[in-house]
Design an enzyme around this catalytic site. Structure first.
Site, PDB file in Angstrom:
ATOM      1  N   THR A 124       0.906  -1.178   0.233  1.00 29.51           N
ATOM      2  CA  THR A 124       0.125   0.143   0.048  1.00 29.51           C
ATOM      3  C   THR A 124       0.864   1.163  -0.061  1.00 29.51           C
ATOM      4  O   THR A 124       0.721   2.343  -0.696  1.00 29.51           O
ATOM      5  CB  THR A 124      -0.941  -0.007   1.143  1.00 29.51           C
ATOM      6  OG1 THR A 124      -1.812  -1.289   0.921  1.00 29.51           O
ATOM      7  CG2 THR A 124      -1.904   1.246   1.170  1.00 29.51           C
ATOM      8  N   ASN A 139      -5.172  -9.102  -8.054  1.00 26.40           N
ATOM      9  CA  ASN A 139      -5.155  -9.991  -6.942  1.00 26.40           C
ATOM     10  C   ASN A 139      -6.555 -10.726  -6.658  1.00 26.40           C
ATOM     11  O   ASN A 139      -6.447 -11.767  -6.137  1.00 26.40           O
ATOM     12  CB  ASN A 139      -5.045  -9.182  -5.649  1.00 26.40           C
ATOM     13  CG  ASN A 139      -5.811  -7.812  -5.854  1.00 26.40           C
ATOM     14  OD1 ASN A 139      -5.780  -7.063  -6.766  1.00 26.40           O
ATOM     15  ND2 ASN A 139      -6.755  -7.761  -5.247  1.00 26.40           N
ATOM     16  N   SER A 179       5.523  -6.636  -1.878  1.00 29.15           N
ATOM     17  CA  SER A 179       5.286  -6.751  -0.310  1.00 29.15           C
ATOM     18  C   SER A 179       5.515  -8.027   0.229  1.00 29.15           C
ATOM     19  O   SER A 179       5.393  -8.988  -0.407  1.00 29.15           O
ATOM     20  CB  SER A 179       3.543  -6.637  -0.296  1.00 29.15           C
ATOM     21  OG  SER A 179       3.243  -6.816   1.032  1.00 29.15           O
ATOM     22  N   ALA A 180       6.009  -7.883   1.404  1.00 29.63           N
ATOM     23  CA  ALA A 180       6.781  -9.193   2.238  1.00 29.63           C
ATOM     24  C   ALA A 180       5.628 -10.253   2.452  1.00 29.63           C
ATOM     25  O   ALA A 180       5.718 -11.670   2.202  1.00 29.63           O
ATOM     26  CB  ALA A 180       7.528  -9.036   3.041  1.00 29.63           C
ATOM     27  N   HIS A 181       4.407  -9.854   3.010  1.00 29.06           N
ATOM     28  CA  HIS A 181       3.485 -10.865   3.455  1.00 29.06           C
ATOM     29  C   HIS A 181       2.715 -11.547   2.548  1.00 29.06           C
ATOM     30  O   HIS A 181       2.093 -12.622   2.763  1.00 29.06           O
ATOM     31  CB  HIS A 181       2.643 -10.150   4.523  1.00 29.06           C
ATOM     32  CG  HIS A 181       1.460  -9.365   3.930  1.00 29.06           C
ATOM     33  ND1 HIS A 181       0.335  -9.915   3.745  1.00 29.06           N
ATOM     34  CD2 HIS A 181       1.474  -8.063   3.428  1.00 29.06           C
ATOM     35  CE1 HIS A 181      -0.659  -8.810   3.395  1.00 29.06           C
ATOM     36  NE2 HIS A 181       0.017  -7.935   3.034  1.00 29.06           N
ATOM     37  N   CYS A 194     -10.191  -6.569   1.276  1.00 30.10           N
ATOM     38  CA  CYS A 194     -10.365  -5.071   1.796  1.00 30.10           C
ATOM     39  C   CYS A 194     -11.880  -4.677   1.538  1.00 30.10           C
ATOM     40  O   CYS A 194     -12.503  -4.028   2.195  1.00 30.10           O
ATOM     41  CB  CYS A 194      -9.595  -4.290   0.827  1.00 30.10           C
ATOM     42  SG  CYS A 194      -7.882  -4.781   0.828  1.00 30.10           S
TER      43      CYS A 194
HETATM   44  C1  LIG Z   1      -2.051  -6.902  -0.920  1.00 31.56           C
HETATM   45  C2  LIG Z   1      -1.723  -6.174  -2.050  1.00 31.56           C
HETATM   46  C3  LIG Z   1      -1.391  -4.843  -1.778  1.00 31.56           C
HETATM   47  C4  LIG Z   1      -1.278  -4.241  -0.444  1.00 31.56           C
HETATM   48  O1  LIG Z   1      -0.240  -4.732   0.002  1.00 31.56           O
HETATM   49  P1  LIG Z   1       0.241  -4.556   1.756  1.00 31.56           P
HETATM   50  O2  LIG Z   1       1.365  -4.961   1.873  1.00 31.56           O
HETATM   51  O3  LIG Z   1      -0.900  -5.580   2.241  1.00 31.56           O
HETATM   52  O4  LIG Z   1      -0.190  -2.960   1.937  1.00 31.56           O
HETATM   53  C5  LIG Z   1      -1.218  -4.099  -3.125  1.00 31.56           C
HETATM   54  N1  LIG Z   1      -1.622  -4.429  -4.062  1.00 31.56           N
HETATM   55  C6  LIG Z   1      -1.999  -5.908  -4.391  1.00 31.56           C
HETATM   56  C7  LIG Z   1      -2.103  -6.259  -5.869  1.00 31.56           C
HETATM   57  C8  LIG Z   1      -2.084  -6.751  -3.322  1.00 31.56           C
HETATM   58  O5  LIG Z   1      -2.475  -7.944  -3.656  1.00 31.56           O
END
Ligand SMILES: *Cc1c(COP(=O)(O)O)cnc(C)c1O
Length: 387
Positions: free
Chosen positions: A73, A153, A201-203, A327
């Protein structure tokens, strides 16, 4: 405890034990501040440097081009606001993006619109692929940035970002891609793809939550996202989260050599699930592109039933999935992604996303294939939509 079958990896992933192990020392003995000049500080600085190098290496770029952030984000916000704010005085106040971006991009663009910037939201086809001609034709002298996600996503559709990058380059416009979902699943070499900025993003890759990065090509004019000390080349002030940065780096290291093999294995399981469900459920629709799609993602429209009811009934059997994006869950608004793809609302409201991961097994998939058709049958019996 009930056995859980986790099929929601596009929302988040479990932290890999090796990742956790790599992080622990920074919560214990290696507590230094990476900006300190003494031994403790140097220890932390070394860890951050090593992580930056590993990430740069994986993305096919120099370590200096990587800025660590708090996640996807923030990276998206930073790329979009940073370039628009920096370049508006030279008359560049226009962004081109798509209708199916993650809310981190869409909400940022809507915010900028309120502040007087111009945004074009290009259409996608029924598979969720952006209209290249529309992108090309939307570019004006005022266009600063094109931001199109690498892979979606919700449905997993992969965009032709190499072609978009080429269009952007020809017109002297920056190109940013949200690669949070594609990172470590399909190639994301920034040189090969011709990208100016890329969010990760790492998670989503078995790393910790709250850490990510933005790749920024040398020469991109961008405002800092946080002001303060001289961290991250003065672009993002704040004491580095050394533990999380090391966790991110470890997560990437665990994918580095064999992510294509891992992706192949997951894809086999996903296709097994799709086949098994298709054979046992009538009127089942695939949302997203049949081939140009993330190897782990399967978004299915179960006609005549509510996605929320499916989710809750799956949950009772220990199966974790999602409807729409994480979300927006909790709202009964149809998914903006499926709506942009022109999917009929009866199907989109009965759509569920299965996103598989490395720890899923064939046994788990076969369990889903045996349980899900019964749930669908039961719900359809109660549905007023069934004739
Ligand atoms: C999960 C996601 C994000 C947000 O990442 P966070 O690390 O949770 O803030 C942004 N873009 C896409 C395509 C995602 O799947």
């Amino acid at each position: 405890m009930k056995k859980i079958i986790y099929l929601d990896h596009n929302s988040t992933t479990p932290v890999h034990p090796e990742v956790l192990k790599a992080m622990v020392p920074f919560y214990k003995n290696q507590y230094g501040n990476a900006s300190s000049l003494h031994a403790k500080g140097r220890e932390a600085r070394d860890a951050v440097d090593r992580a930056r190098e590993a990430l740069g290496d994986f993305l096919g770029t120099e370590p200096q081009d990587i800025v660590f952030t708090s996640g996807g984000t923030e990276s998206d916000n930073f790329a979009i606001k940073g370039t628009l704010l920096r370049n508006k005085d030279s008359g560049k106040d226009h962004i081109i993006t798509s209708q199916i971006e993650h809310s981190a991009v869409l909400a940022t663009c809507r915010y900028l619109e309120k502040k007087g910037f111009k945004v074009t939201y290009v259409d996608v086809d029924k598979y969720g692929i952006v209209d290249l001609d529309q992108i090309k034709n939307s570019i004006t002298d005022r266009t600063c940035l094109i931001s199109i996600m690498h892979a979606n996503n919700e449905v997993g559709t992969i965009q032709p970002i190499k072609e978009i990058a080429k269009i952007a380059k020809e017109k002297g416009v920056y190109f940013h891609t949200d690669a949070v979902q594609s990172f470590c699943k399909i190639p994301t070499n920034v040189e090969e793809l011709g990208i100016d900025m890329l969010s990760i993003s790492a998670h989503k890759i078995y790393g910790p939550k709250g850490i990510g990065a933005l790749y920024i090509r040398k020469g991109v004019k961008i405002e800092p996202c946080q002001h303060g000390g001289n961290h991250e080349r003065n672009l993002r002030a704040g004491t580095e989260n050394v533990a999380a940065i090391s966790g991110l780096s470890k997560a990437v290291e665990l994918f580095k050599d064999d992510y294509t093999e891992k992706a192949k294995r997951v894809k086999l399981l996903r296709d097994r699930l799709h086949k098994g469900l298709s054979e046992n459920i009538e009127e089942l629709y695939l949302n997203g592109h049949p081939d140009l799609r993330l190897p782990n993602t399967l978004n299915l429209g179960f006609n005549y039933v509510e996605g929320e009811s499916l989710l809750l009934n799956f949950d009772m059997k220990g199966i974790c999935v999602s409807t729409g994006s994480a979300c927006t869950s909790g709202s009964l608004e149809p998914s903006h992604v499926l709506a942009a793809m022109g999917i009929d609302t009866v199907i989109s409201q009965g759509s569920v996303r299965f996103s598989l991961g490395d720890e899923n097994t064939q046994e788990q998939i076969d369990y889903c294939i045996s349980v899900i058709p019964k749930i669908v049958k039961k719900l359809r019996k109660m549905s007023p939509l069934v004739k």
